[in-house]
Design an enzyme around this catalytic site. Structure first.
Site, PDB file in Angstrom:
ATOM      1  N   ASN A  27      66.961 -69.384   3.932  1.00  0.00           N
ATOM      2  CA  ASN A  27      67.701 -70.646   4.746  1.00  0.00           C
ATOM      3  C   ASN A  27      67.338 -71.887   3.738  1.00  0.00           C
ATOM      4  O   ASN A  27      68.541 -72.574   3.645  1.00  0.00           O
ATOM      5  CB  ASN A  27      66.953 -70.765   6.142  1.00  0.00           C
ATOM      6  N   SER A  49      59.680 -60.515   6.142  1.00  0.00           N
ATOM      7  CA  SER A  49      60.663 -60.995   6.602  1.00  0.00           C
ATOM      8  C   SER A  49      60.587 -62.567   7.116  1.00  0.00           C
ATOM      9  O   SER A  49      61.210 -63.612   6.949  1.00  0.00           O
ATOM     10  CB  SER A  49      61.086 -60.482   7.972  1.00  0.00           C
ATOM     11  N   ARG A  86      62.872 -65.082   5.376  1.00  0.00           N
ATOM     12  CA  ARG A  86      63.768 -65.818   6.240  1.00  0.00           C
ATOM     13  C   ARG A  86      63.660 -67.422   5.990  1.00  0.00           C
ATOM     14  O   ARG A  86      64.914 -68.176   5.705  1.00  0.00           O
ATOM     15  CB  ARG A  86      63.490 -65.714   7.784  1.00  0.00           C
TER      16      ARG A  86
END
Lengths: 156, 299
Positions: B229, B221, B225
């Site tokens: 992004n 994660s 992440r």
């Protein structure tokens, strides 16, 4: 977008950066920050102490001022007392001196009176002798009648 | 968008392809039709070539740019650290101290144990990721455009849009989490934590499954992440850049597109400043939290 050996290289690079940062960057800067914090804290503490000392000094100053005032008034009182005493002493001394001089003058006068009386007595004696001479119409031998004359003189 | 032969798809693909240097096997037919006689280390000239290189390849742009940015960080902070003074700080020292205090406060807020590694780790993560993300704000065509002029086939300017970079960091952090978990709790304690909760020892397989997923989700994660992004942000920059690329003479429609590109890329760039900083901060904070969990007996 493919996972390849870049991954391993990136991990190594990352680890080296972190190690370098931990070894050569973080400690000196944080130490300096801590040192500054301590300096500031010390400075503030010193300022507090200084303020406290200032208060104490002000208190001491006002105390000693008070004391000095007290002492000064004491001294003034003493001086006044002493002055009064001196004046009194002077009065007494003057009185005594006056008395003494008065006594001396009186003694002098007495003496003068005495002397004058003596002189007067002598003159009276002479006068008496002269009178007697005239009365007797003859010379009285002063030498012969010296005793007599002496006795008359003493009677005067 | 200078070459007139580029279509939108090619443009996007070009911008999303790393400059890959890797090994192509013998007998491989290159992009231009040439067949290799022997195993060759070379730059990939098409996305397919890069893919076919498999694991034995390096994304030169990711490595180069992240290395340069990392060295910039190291150089700047080292320069300050060498001349650091407890007296009145100068300009650079002021800035560095501000960053360090910010990191230090974050670490003190989230990390309860004692470990001299965590704060420098957090600092490196924050600054490095921030600088890598920040490359996103360099106008999208500049760096690849200059590279094309120099004859370099591909160049992706933002290292954090390459999962290699984000996973490189998150896996390193994961190793640290494993290392400190074992160091602090002992091997038995760590295995116990993985297998004996939340259901007690009779639910061991379920425990192991849940805790294993929990554990592995951390690096995945963390990396995805950041990657997601930045990749999405980059993608939007590319799409905005395409608007003006449709320029074909001065007409109302073309002018509107051109104006929209300027306004939209300005707006998105301003918004992206927030994302760039936020993602660096999230990566750092989660790293601190994971390491804190590794240091604690129970969580």
């Amino acid at each position: 977008m493919n996972i390849n050996a870049t991954l391993i290289a990136q991990m190594i690079m990352f680890a080296i950066f972190v190690w370098f940062c931990m070894r050569f960057i973080w400690p000196p800067i944080v130490n300096a920050l801590d040192a500054r914090k301590k300096q500031i804290a010390d400075g503030l503490a010193a300022a507090d102490r200084g303020k406290h000392e200032l208060e104490l000094a002000a208190k001491r100053a006002s105390e000693s001022l008070h004391e000095a005032k007290m002492k000064a008034s004491e001294i003034i009182a003493q001086a006044e007392k002493r002055a009064a005493q001196i004046v009194d002493d002077a009065k007494v001394a003057a009185q005594a001196e006056g008395d003494r001089q008065l006594a001396a003058a009186q003694a002098n006068i007495q003496q003068e009176v005495f002397r004058a009386r003596e002189q007067l007595r002598g003159q009276v004696a002479a006068l008496v002798v002269a009178g007697a001479e005239k009365v007797l119409r003859r010379e009285v031998d002063a030498k012969v009648h010296a005793d007599l004359l002496e006795a008359v003189t003493n009677e005067l | 968008m200078s070459a007139e032969a580029h279509t939108s798809t090619e443009y996007i693909k070009h911008h999303l392809q790393n400059l890959t240097y890797g090994k192509l096997p013998a007998g491989y037919q290159r992009h231009d039709g040439e067949t290799l006689q022997a195993d060759t280390w070379t730059l990939a000239h098409s996305p397919q070539e890069a893919k076919d290189m498999g694991f034995s390849a390096f994304n030169v742009d990711t490595l180069g740019i992240s290395l340069v940015l990392g060295l910039l960080f190291i150089w700047l902070f080292r320069k300050v650290a060498k001349s650091v003074t407890a007296g009145i700080p100068g300009g650079a020292q002021n800035f560095v101290e501000w960053v360090i205090e910010f990191i230090d406060n974050s670490v003190k807020g989230s990390f309860t144990g004692r470990n001299p590694l965590v704060a420098p780790l957090a600092l490196t993560i924050f600054i490095w990721i921030f600088m890598m993300n920040f490359m996103d704000l360099v106008p999208i065509d500049w760096i690849p455009g200059v590279a094309t002029l120099l004859g370099v086939p591909y160049l992706k300017a933002v290292p954090t849009t390459d999962p290699n970079a984000t996973f490189g960091m998150s896996i390193t952090v994961f190793f640290l989490v494993l290392y400190y978990s074992v160091k602090m709790k002992g091997l038995g304690g760590f295995v116990g934590e993985l297998t004996l909760q939340p259901f007690g020892k009779f639910g061991l397989p379920a425990n192991f499954f849940l805790e294993g997923v929990n554990l592995l989700a951390k690096p995945v994660s963390l990396a995805l992440r950041l990657f997601g992004n930045m990749y999405a942000g980059e993608m939007i920059f590319i799409l905005i850049a395409l608007m003006g690329g449709a320029w074909a003479g001065a007409s109302i429609g073309n002018l509107t597109l051109f104006g929209s590109q300027i306004l939209l890329s300005l707006g998105w760039a301003i918004f992206h400043i927030l994302i760039v900083t936020l993602q660096a901060f999230i990566f750092m904070t989660l790293t601190i939290v994971y390491l804190d969990m590794a240091h604690q007996e129970h969580h």
